[in-house]
Design an enzyme around this catalytic site. Structure first.
Site, short mmCIF file in Angstrom:
data_model
loop_
_atom_site.label_atom_id
_atom_site.label_comp_id
_atom_site.label_asym_id
_atom_site.label_seq_id
_atom_site.Cartn_x
_atom_site.Cartn_y
_atom_site.Cartn_z
N CYS A 115 27.59 43.37 44.27
CA CYS A 115 27.50 44.49 43.34
C CYS A 115 26.24 44.39 42.48
O CYS A 115 25.14 44.53 43.00
CB CYS A 115 28.77 44.58 42.49
SG CYS A 115 29.00 46.22 41.73
N HIS A 173 33.47 44.10 46.20
CA HIS A 173 34.23 43.08 45.48
C HIS A 173 35.43 42.67 46.34
O HIS A 173 36.10 43.51 46.93
CB HIS A 173 34.74 43.62 44.15
CG HIS A 173 33.67 43.86 43.14
ND1 HIS A 173 32.91 42.85 42.61
CD2 HIS A 173 33.23 45.01 42.57
CE1 HIS A 173 32.05 43.35 41.75
NE2 HIS A 173 32.22 44.66 41.71
#
Length: 543
Positions: free
Chosen positions: A346, A475
């Protein structure tokens, strides 16, 4: 008039007292005893978040508590989420969607709206179940904040909840904290407190009896349990404080001749979703440690740049610490040896690119473009729209996240006992995306390959051709047991170690939640708790 749904609430004398874990424990106990139960936290301030099936964001702790109830994650469980993005401000998320960035005074003015949303969410969720388990935040006795409270006693009053006040005995001073908290509560708030629970105890609990008499004599409230310190619980940490404390004692390096893999997490001022490392921490051949300076790096097998709520600010912090330069220096092999694999997730993925553009000032006061670390030939453009979605992907055939190590060809297990480290068919991975911005390969800016793809072929991750650097928005990418072991085995081969060749640690929260419930059930007076709730055990379900 219908009676309110019975409700139990966990509040604490401080942050990090263990409220989230104990909330999960009581959720599982009530489920085991035959009740339909749901968790609730009116307002959560956290950088660990989760995405529901319908693309809404809430705190990660409530996702774990939902798992304890064996429920799908529901945004009503955490209607207000504050995600700090500076020392004085946060992104405010209401019912799963961001409503803006606010400084403290702005949010104070907005709180009546937030509390309306919280109460409506609670009432709706409570109508669907037999009993609710609520979690407070920090301490209910913060006298400078009580006038604006929406998460502690104000929420307890709305829910007509019975409050258990939790104290962390491991930190010392817990009895003074309990008495002091009660002294600072208003009379109506004290009336909501059903009793005290001591958490994180190490030692002989019978030695505490004299203190019980003193505290109960001063407050009129009984002690309802002493929960022991729980080692290797296997559940995600509640916040960055506990996460950093958990890993603070790790050795600075792992001997090159040992059988342990040394995996480094680069600490960031605004680190988010560090739970991405939880599955790795459960592997028996892995040591995970947090580093903040170049001197702490050592010679790791892999370096992970985690998520961030302020990517540009954290990138600047890496530069000021000298970490950016150190990471780039480790990119190349030195002295004929392979350097560490560098992974970005991310915000960390965004930092690894050549440039980060913020034309709308999403993370800065003005439109700007900043140079990234240059580890991947990609560019990220920030945007005001927030991507919130669950994602399933698959690794590209033969790719295992650590390059092709000497003596091991993808999909063959060549020379290592036939262990298939990089399967030809690829690994399935699942997770969720929470980010502002779109990342694309630079046109003519150097070779970069897709390493993860969704079912429609859309890229979900990028890697350098040698496999030493890769990044993804996903994630939870390491939660997949097969991919995680394949990646670790590739790191082992890269280090000259034998691959394990099979999954040895399964990342499954359900058994851990049962173990937690068993310990807490033995440690607290469930009969008294059921009595104050007006309930009785229905007989334990099979788990």
């Amino acid at each position: 008039m219908k009676s309110p749904t019975p409700a139990l609430m966990l509040q604490g004398t401080s942050s990090n007292a263990g409220k989230s874990i104990l909330t999960a424990a009581f959720c599982r106990i009530l489920l085991q005893d035959g009740y339909r139960v749901a968790p609730f936290k009116a307002q959560n301030m956290a950088l660990n978040s989760h995405v529901t099936a319908d693309g809404l964001e809430l705190g990660r702790a409530q996702a774990v508590q939902a798992a304890a109830c064996r429920l799908d994650v529901d945004v009503r469980m955490n209607p207000v989420l504050l995600k700090p993005n500076s020392d004085t401000g946060s992104q405010v998320v209401v019912m799963g969607r961001p409503v803006g960035n606010m400084r403290v005074r702005e949010y104070m003015a907005y709180k009546p709206v937030a509390f309306d949303a919280a109460r409506a969410a609670y009432d709706s969720l409570a109508a669907d179940v037999d009993v609710m388990v609520l979690e407070g935040a920090g301490s209910p006795a913060e006298v400078n904040l009580k006038a604006h409270d929406i998460v502690n006693m104000a929420m307890a009053r709305h829910a007509e909840a019975k409050v258990l006040l939790v104290g962390d005995i491991d930190r010392g001073g817990v009895f003074a904290s309990l008495v002091g908290t009660m002294e600072l509560l208003d009379p109506w708030e004290r009336d909501l407190v059903a009793g005290f629970v001591l958490n994180k105890f190490r030692g002989d609990a019978t030695l505490l009896s004299p203190a019980y008499d003193v505290v109960t004599g001063r407050t009129g409230k009984p002690f309802l349990g002493v929960v022991p310190w729980l080692h290797d619980l296997g559940l995600p940490d509640e916040d960055s404080v506990s996460f950093r404390e958990t890993l603070a004692g790790r050795a600075p390096d792992v001997p090159a001749g040992g059988g342990m893999l040394d995996i480094v997490l680069v600490d960031l001022p605004h680190i988010s979703n560090f739970t991405d490392l939880d599955a790795l921490r459960r592997e028996p051949d892995v040591a995970v440690r947090v580093v903040r300076s170049p001197e702490q790096l050592g010679s790791p097998d892999a370096i992970i740049l985690p998520g961030s709520k302020n990517t540009l600010g954290d990138l600047a912090a890496l530069r000021s610490r000298g970490m950016a330069e150190a990471l780039c220096a480790l990119r190349s092999a030195e002295g004929g040896h392979l350097g560490p694999v560098i992974v970005g997730i991310c915000g960390g993925f965004q930092m690894m690119g050549r440039f980060l553009a913020d034309p709308q000032g999403v993370e800065s006061d003005h439109a700007c473009t900043e140079a990234g670390l240059g580890l991947l030939p990609v560019t990220t453009e920030m945007g005001s729209a927030k991507v919130l979605r669950r994602t399933s992907a698959k690794t590209v055939s033969g790719w295992c996240g650590a390059g092709v190590a000497a003596g091991l060809m993808p999909g063959t297990g060549g020379g290592h006992g036939g262990a298939e480290v990089c399967p030809g068919e690829g690994y399935a991975v699942h997770g969720y995306e929470i980010h502002h911005g779109v990342t694309t390969p630079d046109a003519g800016g150097g070779a970069v390959l897709v390493c993860l793809h969704e079912s429609d072929g859309s890229p979900a991750g990028w890697t350098t051709p040698d496999g030493q650097v890769w990044g993804t928005y996903l994630h939870g990418v390491f939660d997949a047991d097969g991919f995680r072991r394949g990646w670790l085995d590739a790191l082992r081969v890269r280090r000259g170690l034998e691959p394990v060749g099979r999954v040895v640690a399964r990342y499954d929260l359900d058994p851990a939640l049962d173990r937690l419930a068993d310990v807490v059930r033995e440690a607290v007076d469930m009969g008294h708790i059921y009595s104050v709730l007006g309930l009785s055990p229905k007989g334990r379900r099979q788990t």
